[in-house]
Design an enzyme around this catalytic site. Sequence first.
Site, PDB file in Angstrom:
ATOM      1  N   LYS A 251     -13.283   1.816 -31.138  1.00 12.87           N
ATOM      2  CA  LYS A 251     -14.615   1.276 -30.856  1.00 12.87           C
ATOM      3  C   LYS A 251     -15.487   2.426 -30.360  1.00 12.87           C
ATOM      4  O   LYS A 251     -15.288   2.946 -29.262  1.00 12.87           O
ATOM      5  CB  LYS A 251     -14.562   0.167 -29.812  1.00 12.87           C
ATOM      6  CG  LYS A 251     -15.956  -0.354 -29.542  1.00 12.87           C
ATOM      7  CD  LYS A 251     -15.995  -1.473 -28.561  1.00 12.87           C
ATOM      8  CE  LYS A 251     -17.408  -2.012 -28.429  1.00 12.87           C
ATOM      9  NZ  LYS A 251     -18.472  -1.006 -28.408  1.00 12.87           N
ATOM     10  N   ARG A 256     -25.579   1.681 -33.553  1.00 16.20           N
ATOM     11  CA  ARG A 256     -25.155   1.076 -34.828  1.00 16.20           C
ATOM     12  C   ARG A 256     -26.131   1.501 -35.917  1.00 16.20           C
ATOM     13  O   ARG A 256     -27.354   1.409 -35.735  1.00 16.20           O
ATOM     14  CB  ARG A 256     -25.163  -0.441 -34.671  1.00 16.20           C
ATOM     15  CG  ARG A 256     -24.732  -1.236 -35.897  1.00 16.20           C
ATOM     16  CD  ARG A 256     -23.256  -1.436 -35.890  1.00 16.20           C
ATOM     17  NE  ARG A 256     -22.735  -2.274 -36.936  1.00 16.20           N
ATOM     18  CZ  ARG A 256     -22.272  -3.516 -36.762  1.00 16.20           C
ATOM     19  NH1 ARG A 256     -22.325  -4.080 -35.574  1.00 16.20           N
ATOM     20  NH2 ARG A 256     -21.739  -4.179 -37.766  1.00 16.20           N
ATOM     21  N   ARG A 306     -29.270  -1.901 -36.023  1.00 15.33           N
ATOM     22  CA  ARG A 306     -28.993  -3.344 -36.134  1.00 15.33           C
ATOM     23  C   ARG A 306     -30.233  -4.166 -35.827  1.00 15.33           C
ATOM     24  O   ARG A 306     -30.304  -5.346 -36.119  1.00 15.33           O
ATOM     25  CB  ARG A 306     -27.840  -3.743 -35.217  1.00 15.33           C
ATOM     26  CG  ARG A 306     -28.124  -3.532 -33.770  1.00 15.33           C
ATOM     27  CD  ARG A 306     -26.955  -3.937 -32.936  1.00 15.33           C
ATOM     28  NE  ARG A 306     -26.981  -5.358 -32.628  1.00 15.33           N
ATOM     29  CZ  ARG A 306     -26.088  -5.957 -31.864  1.00 15.33           C
ATOM     30  NH1 ARG A 306     -25.085  -5.267 -31.376  1.00 15.33           N
ATOM     31  NH2 ARG A 306     -26.163  -7.228 -31.595  1.00 15.33           N
ATOM     32  N   GLU A 335     -21.380   3.830 -36.727  1.00 23.12           N
ATOM     33  CA  GLU A 335     -21.883   4.002 -35.366  1.00 23.12           C
ATOM     34  C   GLU A 335     -22.188   5.493 -35.221  1.00 23.12           C
ATOM     35  O   GLU A 335     -21.320   6.338 -35.484  1.00 23.12           O
ATOM     36  CB  GLU A 335     -20.806   3.543 -34.372  1.00 23.12           C
ATOM     37  CG  GLU A 335     -21.253   3.464 -32.951  1.00 23.12           C
ATOM     38  CD  GLU A 335     -21.825   2.085 -32.532  1.00 23.12           C
ATOM     39  OE1 GLU A 335     -22.035   1.196 -33.386  1.00 23.12           O
ATOM     40  OE2 GLU A 335     -22.065   1.938 -31.332  1.00 23.12           O
ATOM     41  N   PHE A 375     -17.242   2.671 -40.494  1.00 20.23           N
ATOM     42  CA  PHE A 375     -16.102   1.758 -40.415  1.00 20.23           C
ATOM     43  C   PHE A 375     -16.149   0.669 -41.480  1.00 20.23           C
ATOM     44  O   PHE A 375     -15.235  -0.137 -41.584  1.00 20.23           O
ATOM     45  CB  PHE A 375     -15.976   1.132 -39.012  1.00 20.23           C
ATOM     46  CG  PHE A 375     -17.257   0.578 -38.460  1.00 20.23           C
ATOM     47  CD1 PHE A 375     -17.728  -0.652 -38.875  1.00 20.23           C
ATOM     48  CD2 PHE A 375     -17.987   1.290 -37.528  1.00 20.23           C
ATOM     49  CE1 PHE A 375     -18.905  -1.170 -38.377  1.00 20.23           C
ATOM     50  CE2 PHE A 375     -19.179   0.788 -37.017  1.00 20.23           C
ATOM     51  CZ  PHE A 375     -19.642  -0.452 -37.450  1.00 20.23           C
ATOM     52  N   ARG A 451     -21.104 -13.747 -35.684  1.00 19.28           N
ATOM     53  CA  ARG A 451     -20.129 -13.320 -34.672  1.00 19.28           C
ATOM     54  C   ARG A 451     -19.023 -14.362 -34.658  1.00 19.28           C
ATOM     55  O   ARG A 451     -19.272 -15.518 -34.332  1.00 19.28           O
ATOM     56  CB  ARG A 451     -20.812 -13.278 -33.301  1.00 19.28           C
ATOM     57  CG  ARG A 451     -19.976 -12.684 -32.178  1.00 19.28           C
ATOM     58  CD  ARG A 451     -20.577 -13.001 -30.820  1.00 19.28           C
ATOM     59  NE  ARG A 451     -21.928 -12.492 -30.629  1.00 19.28           N
ATOM     60  CZ  ARG A 451     -22.226 -11.248 -30.265  1.00 19.28           C
ATOM     61  NH1 ARG A 451     -21.277 -10.370 -30.058  1.00 19.28           N
ATOM     62  NH2 ARG A 451     -23.485 -10.884 -30.095  1.00 19.28           N
ATOM     63  N   LYS A 457     -13.724  -7.438 -30.195  1.00 20.90           N
ATOM     64  CA  LYS A 457     -13.794  -6.171 -29.464  1.00 20.90           C
ATOM     65  C   LYS A 457     -12.878  -6.237 -28.254  1.00 20.90           C
ATOM     66  O   LYS A 457     -12.825  -7.262 -27.564  1.00 20.90           O
ATOM     67  CB  LYS A 457     -15.221  -5.841 -29.068  1.00 20.90           C
ATOM     68  CG  LYS A 457     -15.944  -6.900 -28.271  1.00 20.90           C
ATOM     69  CD  LYS A 457     -17.385  -6.474 -27.996  1.00 20.90           C
ATOM     70  CE  LYS A 457     -18.248  -7.626 -27.555  1.00 20.90           C
ATOM     71  NZ  LYS A 457     -19.647  -7.342 -27.390  1.00 20.90           N
TER      72      LYS A 457
HETATM   73  P1  ATP Z   1     -22.748  -7.166 -29.233  1.00 18.63           P
HETATM   74  O1  ATP Z   1     -22.659  -6.345 -30.473  1.00 18.63           O
HETATM   75  O2  ATP Z   1     -21.487  -7.904 -28.954  1.00 18.63           O
HETATM   76  O3  ATP Z   1     -23.965  -8.026 -29.225  1.00 18.63           O
HETATM   77  P2  ATP Z   1     -23.088  -4.707 -27.849  1.00 18.63           P
HETATM   78  O4  ATP Z   1     -24.140  -4.132 -28.688  1.00 18.63           O
HETATM   79  O5  ATP Z   1     -23.117  -4.429 -26.394  1.00 18.63           O
HETATM   80  O6  ATP Z   1     -22.947  -6.258 -27.992  1.00 18.63           O
HETATM   81  P3  ATP Z   1     -20.486  -3.885 -27.963  1.00 18.63           P
HETATM   82  O7  ATP Z   1     -20.053  -4.827 -26.934  1.00 18.63           O
HETATM   83  O8  ATP Z   1     -20.501  -2.444 -27.562  1.00 18.63           O
HETATM   84  O9  ATP Z   1     -21.840  -4.213 -28.539  1.00 18.63           O
HETATM   85  O10 ATP Z   1     -19.552  -4.074 -29.252  1.00 18.63           O
HETATM   86  C1  ATP Z   1     -19.916  -4.326 -30.550  1.00 18.63           C
HETATM   87  C2  ATP Z   1     -20.506  -3.087 -31.224  1.00 18.63           C
HETATM   88  O11 ATP Z   1     -19.536  -2.056 -31.313  1.00 18.63           O
HETATM   89  C3  ATP Z   1     -20.897  -3.277 -32.664  1.00 18.63           C
HETATM   90  O12 ATP Z   1     -22.132  -3.913 -32.766  1.00 18.63           O
HETATM   91  C4  ATP Z   1     -20.936  -1.856 -33.192  1.00 18.63           C
HETATM   92  O13 ATP Z   1     -22.210  -1.325 -32.956  1.00 18.63           O
HETATM   93  C5  ATP Z   1     -19.951  -1.122 -32.313  1.00 18.63           C
HETATM   94  N1  ATP Z   1     -18.732  -0.613 -33.000  1.00 18.63           N
HETATM   95  C6  ATP Z   1     -18.124   0.537 -32.647  1.00 18.63           C
HETATM   96  N2  ATP Z   1     -17.052   0.745 -33.387  1.00 18.63           N
HETATM   97  C7  ATP Z   1     -16.961  -0.273 -34.284  1.00 18.63           C
HETATM   98  C8  ATP Z   1     -16.032  -0.597 -35.321  1.00 18.63           C
HETATM   99  N3  ATP Z   1     -14.979   0.155 -35.590  1.00 18.63           N
HETATM  100  N4  ATP Z   1     -16.244  -1.745 -36.014  1.00 18.63           N
HETATM  101  C9  ATP Z   1     -17.311  -2.549 -35.738  1.00 18.63           C
HETATM  102  N5  ATP Z   1     -18.226  -2.283 -34.759  1.00 18.63           N
HETATM  103  C10 ATP Z   1     -18.040  -1.158 -34.032  1.00 18.63           C
END
Ligand code: ATP
Length: 613
Positions: A251, A256, A306, A335, A375, A451, A457
């Site tokens: 992650k 994004r 995004r 990312e 990814f 979602r 995650k």
């Molecule tokens: P959310 O996307 O849940 O609304 P957030 O922006 O705070 O909240 P995170 O909690 O950090 O996001 O986790 C999801 C995000 O992680 C994804 O939207 C993407 O941007 C990022 N990400 C990083 N690595 C990956 C991966 N391998 N596959 C999918 N997403 C990934």
Amino acid sequence: MRKYIDLCNLFEKLESLQSRNEMSLELATFLKECNSEEVQIISYMIQGRVAPMFVKSEFNYSEKSLLKLLSQHTGEDVQSLRKESGDIGNTVYEIWKKQDSTKESLGIKEIYEILWEIVNTSGIGAISRKNALILQCLQKLNPLESKYFVRTICGQLRLGLSMRSLLDVFSLATVGDKSLKVILEQAYGVCADIGYIGKKVFESDRESVVENLSNISAIPGTPILSRLVQRVASFDEISERFKSTVLVQPKFDGLRCQIHKWSKKDTELKKNLLLWFSYLDSKPRQTNNLFSSEKSFDCEVRLYTRNLEDVTEMFPEIVDYARELKQSSFILDSEIVGWNYKKNNFLSYQETMQRRRKYSIESKMVDVPVKAFCFDILYLSGDSLVNKDTIDRVKALEGVLVHTQGSISLAESIEAETTKQIKKYFDKSVSMGLEGVIVKQLSGGYRPGLRNYEWIKVKKSIEKDLVDTIDMVIVGYYKGSGRRSDFGLGAILGAIYNGETDTYDAICKIGTGMKDEILKDMKEKLSQYSLKTPVKNVRVVDNLKPDIWVEPKYVITVDADEITKNISNMDLLIGGGLSLRFPRLIEFDRDKGVEDITTVTEILDMYNMRKKS
Ligand code: ATP
């Protein structure tokens, strides 16, 4: 052809209505009388825009400039009128009303053309050229038209209709109910251009609309809504959720980014490109457009967040690298993360975010080099991969990127069968400075904008009380006391989204985690969106009411010690009756739209997760 005055009468009506349903019905009735091209244009204009979100098309014209222009040309005390009337639209309305000459209204398309011209005016002397265009146009407008015209160019048209509501409106106008909701959301998911979707709907009849919408597919150049990721309470929950082998990826913690590449020679693709692409291309734009002036390249590359923001100019090294890849067209999901090329390690999230800027890009490129870790792949060489299984998409991605090293790299993927294997990979990722892992079901399509538990995650915070941070939108702020009163802002009011009531529910006041420069930046940005009263769809309990209301626009990330029940809110159930204990700001002005903030359902889930464990 519908007239601009009809549209302004509609705006006036929408403003007077309280209920979202009534607003949707009113708009649906109006659209039924429009042709498909007008529907496309109105879909943008109703959001105060001339193009979809991902096309840079800002008016870059301030209320201050307009007030100056008006005082020079009308001889009125415009500043006092502005103070009295409370808004720029009403100010101009009052002045225009005095000039009692009735004019013939322009067509919606004519006004749209003028708005485009204002958008396209940039460079040296832009303000005076814009002023000339605005004055010329205002002279042709009736009072009501002038009210909405100036609100539009000053970025103050706040009708409060979300993208979701617009999709409902398209359904209501075509079949009389909201039964097309799912298919419309799917179509918008793969092709996030609201005007194009509206046009497709209105080109269809009742019989063909479902088929026409199902045929909408991914097109390089138009962003696909980013798939979102679900959270779980513990490692054990992962094995409960997935009964078979899963894909595990690191992650990354950065920005994004969807990387789009297509060939300018691809005539088949060009035929499918959206109406306004060619419209845009025919305009003498001084800013970059989708078929940019870089004639030396036979392909075009665009990067989108995004939030559907075009960030192509911010990351030239990624654009160059994408051009060099041998495939002529693709859409990659990635990312962008700061990367130390000498030491081969990640830079911090804060450093990465320094690249989200419009100026001094070249010098920042040296200070903060980046890499896009890909990814997923959603389109390759003429074919959409959106509906292919995750495992097949990842294999296709490996085919594109396996030997690449540089600004675009392949994210590692491993297959795991047990929680132990996942945990091991999680520990390895965390020790490399990553945030955790993403666990993905092997089967199933990409599911734009969705979602669910097919993508999960697992963050370092899994062991903490809150499971995950919360994304909120700021709906107001408090002036603060003591030292903070110097900034004019001491704390902010954060809201989450309530899908049931279609409201932003304010759940807590956030006053910690804010350094002086953040406070200053926040005050500056928020005061441009301050309001006398809250917008219609904001709910708040009395003891949280802020000193200044602001338009829900800025998204923040908030951490807290725990989610708690809010006793003073139990009857109203605003935000599910929940609040946060010791909330603190993690990030202001996220790369997310208000449509992406945490929902009441999610926060209730998070609350229940911790109650169980
Ligand atoms: P959310 O996307 O849940 O609304 P957030 O922006 O705070 O909240 P995170 O909690 O950090 O996001 O986790 C999801 C995000 O992680 C994804 O939207 C993407 O941007 C990022 N990400 C990083 N690595 C990956 C991966 N391998 N596959 C999918 N997403 C990934």
